[in-house]
Motif scaffolding. Sequence first.
Motif, mmCIF file in Angstrom:
data_model
loop_
_atom_site.group_PDB
_atom_site.id
_atom_site.type_symbol
_atom_site.label_atom_id
_atom_site.label_comp_id
_atom_site.label_asym_id
_atom_site.label_seq_id
_atom_site.Cartn_x
_atom_site.Cartn_y
_atom_site.Cartn_z
ATOM 1 N N ARG A 48 0.853 -1.182 0.000
ATOM 2 C CA ARG A 48 0.000 0.000 0.000
ATOM 3 C C ARG A 48 0.886 1.227 0.000
ATOM 4 N N ASN A 49 0.495 2.200 -0.782
ATOM 5 C CA ASN A 49 1.243 3.446 -0.881
ATOM 6 C C ASN A 49 0.833 4.392 0.237
ATOM 7 N N ARG A 50 1.762 5.218 0.638
ATOM 8 C CA ARG A 50 1.545 6.185 1.715
ATOM 9 C C ARG A 50 1.248 7.542 1.069
ATOM 10 N N TYR A 51 0.105 8.150 1.436
ATOM 11 C CA TYR A 51 -0.302 9.454 0.923
ATOM 12 C C TYR A 51 -0.566 10.388 2.093
ATOM 13 N N TYR A 52 -0.426 11.677 1.824
ATOM 14 C CA TYR A 52 -0.682 12.689 2.845
ATOM 15 C C TYR A 52 -1.761 13.626 2.343
ATOM 16 N N SER A 71 -6.417 5.305 10.044
ATOM 17 C CA SER A 71 -5.400 4.283 10.329
ATOM 18 C C SER A 71 -5.672 2.950 9.632
ATOM 19 N N GLU A 72 -6.842 2.810 9.058
ATOM 20 C CA GLU A 72 -7.195 1.548 8.395
ATOM 21 C C GLU A 72 -6.196 1.236 7.284
ATOM 22 N N GLY A 73 -5.634 0.038 7.334
ATOM 23 C CA GLY A 73 -4.683 -0.400 6.316
ATOM 24 C C GLY A 73 -3.272 0.139 6.512
ATOM 25 N N SER A 74 -3.040 0.864 7.598
ATOM 26 C CA SER A 74 -1.728 1.472 7.811
ATOM 27 C C SER A 74 -0.765 0.551 8.537
ATOM 28 N N GLY A 75 -1.296 -0.417 9.250
ATOM 29 C CA GLY A 75 -0.442 -1.260 10.075
ATOM 30 C C GLY A 75 -0.231 -0.660 11.456
ATOM 31 N N TYR A 76 -0.743 0.558 11.679
ATOM 32 C CA TYR A 76 -0.663 1.204 12.984
ATOM 33 C C TYR A 76 -1.887 0.843 13.813
ATOM 34 N N GLU A 94 -2.848 16.533 23.092
ATOM 35 C CA GLU A 94 -3.932 16.054 22.226
ATOM 36 C C GLU A 94 -4.967 17.128 21.925
ATOM 37 N N ALA A 95 -4.698 18.356 22.342
ATOM 38 C CA ALA A 95 -5.654 19.446 22.130
ATOM 39 C C ALA A 95 -5.610 19.909 20.679
ATOM 40 N N ILE A 96 -6.754 19.870 20.023
ATOM 41 C CA ILE A 96 -6.909 20.397 18.671
ATOM 42 C C ILE A 96 -8.155 21.270 18.662
ATOM 43 N N HIS A 97 -8.264 22.186 17.708
ATOM 44 C CA HIS A 97 -9.367 23.152 17.685
ATOM 45 C C HIS A 97 -10.015 23.173 16.308
ATOM 46 N N SER A 98 -11.325 23.342 16.292
ATOM 47 C CA SER A 98 -12.040 23.387 15.022
ATOM 48 C C SER A 98 -11.540 24.571 14.206
ATOM 49 N N GLY A 99 -11.529 24.380 12.901
ATOM 50 C CA GLY A 99 -11.040 25.402 11.988
ATOM 51 C C GLY A 99 -9.573 25.221 11.626
ATOM 52 N N GLU A 100 -8.815 24.563 12.474
ATOM 53 C CA GLU A 100 -7.407 24.308 12.172
ATOM 54 C C GLU A 100 -7.297 23.206 11.122
ATOM 55 N N TYR A 101 -6.130 23.135 10.519
ATOM 56 C CA TYR A 101 -5.862 22.066 9.555
ATOM 57 C C TYR A 101 -4.866 21.087 10.166
ATOM 58 N N LEU A 102 -5.059 19.836 9.846
ATOM 59 C CA LEU A 102 -4.206 18.772 10.363
ATOM 60 C C LEU A 102 -3.734 17.935 9.184
ATOM 61 N N THR A 103 -2.444 17.655 9.117
ATOM 62 C CA THR A 103 -1.915 16.785 8.077
ATOM 63 C C THR A 103 -2.096 15.344 8.553
ATOM 64 N N VAL A 104 -2.679 14.515 7.691
ATOM 65 C CA VAL A 104 -2.895 13.112 8.028
ATOM 66 C C VAL A 104 -2.266 12.242 6.933
ATOM 67 N N VAL A 105 -1.898 11.048 7.313
ATOM 68 C CA VAL A 105 -1.362 10.077 6.377
ATOM 69 C C VAL A 105 -2.414 8.997 6.183
ATOM 70 N N TYR A 106 -2.579 8.536 4.955
ATOM 71 C CA TYR A 106 -3.477 7.405 4.702
ATOM 72 C C TYR A 106 -2.812 6.477 3.701
ATOM 73 N N PHE A 107 -3.317 5.264 3.652
ATOM 74 C CA PHE A 107 -2.683 4.226 2.832
ATOM 75 C C PHE A 107 -3.692 3.689 1.837
ATOM 76 N N ALA A 108 -3.252 3.564 0.577
ATOM 77 C CA ALA A 108 -4.111 3.023 -0.475
ATOM 78 C C ALA A 108 -3.233 2.352 -1.524
ATOM 79 N N GLU A 109 -3.842 1.554 -2.378
ATOM 80 C CA GLU A 109 -3.102 0.856 -3.449
ATOM 81 C C GLU A 109 -2.828 1.774 -4.596
#
Length: 109
Positions: A48-52, A71-76, A94-109
């Motif tokens: 699976r490829n790693r995308y951001y 996290s699905e398919g990530s192995g984490y 762990e504090a996050i606020h609405s309106g902010e942007y968060l970089t996430v990693v996901y896995f797909a073929e």
Amino acid sequence: MTRRQRIQAKRRLRNLTIILLMILAFCSGFFGHTLLSAYAKEKSVRPRNRYYTSVQLRQGDSLWEIARKYSEGSGYSVDEYVEELKRMNGLKGEAIHSGEYLTVVYFAE
């Protein structure tokens, strides 16, 4: 050693050689098949490829909820994914606020 004894010794040697070759052929076939089967099963798992991507946080979002979703398919595990999110985004807690942007990693073929 008589001629008859020499002939018998040659026959024993020939028979022993044939038996050893048969055992070698059987072992090669058995272990070769087993190794090839294991290799084929290994190859069937597609990498699976790693995308951001960047997601905008909404009211009520949490790192745990985002981790469960991405996290699905990530192995984490979810816990490991939360730690990865914190590391990637430079979060101390762990504090996050609405309106902010968060970089996430996901896995797909």
